[in-house]
Scaffold this motif. Structure first.
Motif, mmCIF file in Angstrom:
data_model
loop_
_atom_site.group_PDB
_atom_site.id
_atom_site.type_symbol
_atom_site.label_atom_id
_atom_site.label_comp_id
_atom_site.label_asym_id
_atom_site.label_seq_id
_atom_site.Cartn_x
_atom_site.Cartn_y
_atom_site.Cartn_z
ATOM 1 N N LEU A 24 -0.255 0.546 -19.527
ATOM 2 C CA LEU A 24 0.852 1.318 -20.085
ATOM 3 C C LEU A 24 0.369 2.382 -21.067
ATOM 4 O O LEU A 24 1.053 3.366 -21.295
ATOM 5 C CB LEU A 24 1.856 0.381 -20.773
ATOM 6 N N ASP A 25 -0.801 2.171 -21.672
ATOM 7 C CA ASP A 25 -1.320 3.119 -22.642
ATOM 8 C C ASP A 25 -2.822 3.302 -22.419
ATOM 9 O O ASP A 25 -3.612 2.474 -22.909
ATOM 10 C CB ASP A 25 -1.042 2.640 -24.065
ATOM 11 N N PRO A 26 -3.255 4.283 -21.651
ATOM 12 C CA PRO A 26 -2.435 5.297 -20.989
ATOM 13 C C PRO A 26 -1.786 4.719 -19.738
ATOM 14 O O PRO A 26 -2.257 3.707 -19.195
ATOM 15 C CB PRO A 26 -3.463 6.378 -20.617
ATOM 16 N N PRO A 27 -0.722 5.369 -19.244
ATOM 17 C CA PRO A 27 -0.074 4.868 -18.037
ATOM 18 C C PRO A 27 -0.966 5.092 -16.814
ATOM 19 O O PRO A 27 -1.340 6.231 -16.511
ATOM 20 C CB PRO A 27 1.219 5.678 -17.953
ATOM 21 N N LEU A 28 -1.334 3.995 -16.154
ATOM 22 C CA LEU A 28 -2.223 4.051 -15.002
ATOM 23 C C LEU A 28 -1.605 3.304 -13.820
ATOM 24 O O LEU A 28 -0.958 2.271 -14.006
ATOM 25 C CB LEU A 28 -3.580 3.417 -15.328
ATOM 26 N N VAL A 29 -1.838 3.838 -12.624
ATOM 27 C CA VAL A 29 -1.432 3.201 -11.375
ATOM 28 C C VAL A 29 -2.660 3.175 -10.467
ATOM 29 O O VAL A 29 -3.684 3.806 -10.774
ATOM 30 C CB VAL A 29 -0.255 3.952 -10.706
ATOM 31 N N LEU A 30 -2.547 2.452 -9.356
ATOM 32 C CA LEU A 30 -3.717 2.221 -8.511
ATOM 33 C C LEU A 30 -3.293 2.171 -7.056
ATOM 34 O O LEU A 30 -2.198 1.703 -6.743
ATOM 35 C CB LEU A 30 -4.341 0.875 -8.913
ATOM 36 N N PHE A 31 -4.155 2.633 -6.173
ATOM 37 C CA PHE A 31 -3.969 2.412 -4.741
ATOM 38 C C PHE A 31 -5.343 2.318 -4.102
ATOM 39 O O PHE A 31 -6.355 2.630 -4.715
ATOM 40 C CB PHE A 31 -3.112 3.514 -4.090
ATOM 41 N N SER A 32 -5.358 1.851 -2.856
ATOM 42 C CA SER A 32 -6.631 1.801 -2.141
ATOM 43 C C SER A 32 -6.520 2.612 -0.863
ATOM 44 O O SER A 32 -5.438 2.771 -0.292
ATOM 45 C CB SER A 32 -7.032 0.354 -1.832
ATOM 46 N N VAL A 33 -7.651 3.121 -0.436
ATOM 47 C CA VAL A 33 -7.724 3.935 0.779
ATOM 48 C C VAL A 33 -8.982 3.525 1.538
ATOM 49 O O VAL A 33 -10.006 3.192 0.921
ATOM 50 C CB VAL A 33 -7.725 5.443 0.442
ATOM 51 N N GLN A 34 -8.892 3.511 2.871
ATOM 52 C CA GLN A 34 -10.045 3.133 3.682
ATOM 53 C C GLN A 34 -11.195 4.121 3.476
ATOM 54 O O GLN A 34 -10.972 5.330 3.358
ATOM 55 C CB GLN A 34 -9.675 3.111 5.167
#
Length: 176
Positions: A59-69
């Motif tokens: 949340l501090d800093p606001p972070l998101v995640l994804f995965s890619v092949q």
């Protein structure tokens, strides 16, 4: 539901199958939202669809995640963008999702309405959530790469229900 101690739960597992289709089928039992990560790169819109998208990494800093092949041919192009538009697709976006994920990259945005901001981040209207992000880091993880994004701005539409991917099908939320 509580179980009495006299009736133990019998949980057994089987070894991981070597077949990637069997693993994919097993993993499909976990429902997830679907994110379209888009940007205009050299003036052309580029899209990557991810059901591996995760919010709340920080949340501090606001972070998101994804995965890619690792084998993705789209990610090397998309990662050249300074900003990505992340659209958490709405329940009515099933056909748009399939089109954006199609092998034929030339037709991915055909007849699809988009919003492009001053930093070339591309968004899809009528999404449950829009986020403007920048790439924070990449990490190799088996046959995928984990991409950590910093969220620079958000716009949520509480009237839009998210598109859900479960059992290898698009679904909506069931509000019982």
């Amino acid at each position: 539901m509580n179980r009495e101690a006299s009736s133990p739960i019998d949980v057994t597992t089987t070894p991981m199958p070597a077949d990637s289709a069997a693993i994919r089928s097993a993993f499909s039992r976990f429902p997830s939202g679907i994110a379209a990560l888009c940007a205009a790169v050299e003036g052309e819109p580029v899209a990557l669809v991810a059901s591996s998208f995760q919010v709340g990494i920080s949340l501090d800093p606001p972070l998101v995640l994804f995965s890619v092949q690792q084998s993705s041919t789209t990610w090397p192009r998309l990662r050249r963008a300074t900003h990505l538009g992340v659209s958490i697709l709405g329940a009515d976006h099933g056909e748009i999702c399939a089109q954006l994920a199609a092998k034929d990259k030339s037709a991915r945005f055909k007849d699809i309405e988009t919003i492009v901001d001053a930093d070339s981040a591309v968004f899809l209207p009528n999404s449950a959530l829009l986020m403007k992000c920048s790439i924070r880091s990449e990490t190799a993880a088996g046959d995928h790469r984990l991409i950590l994004l910093e969220v620079l701005g958000v716009q949520a539409d509480t009237r839009v229900e998210p598109l859900i991917f479960h059992g290898s099908e698009f679904r909506g939320l069931d509000r019982r």
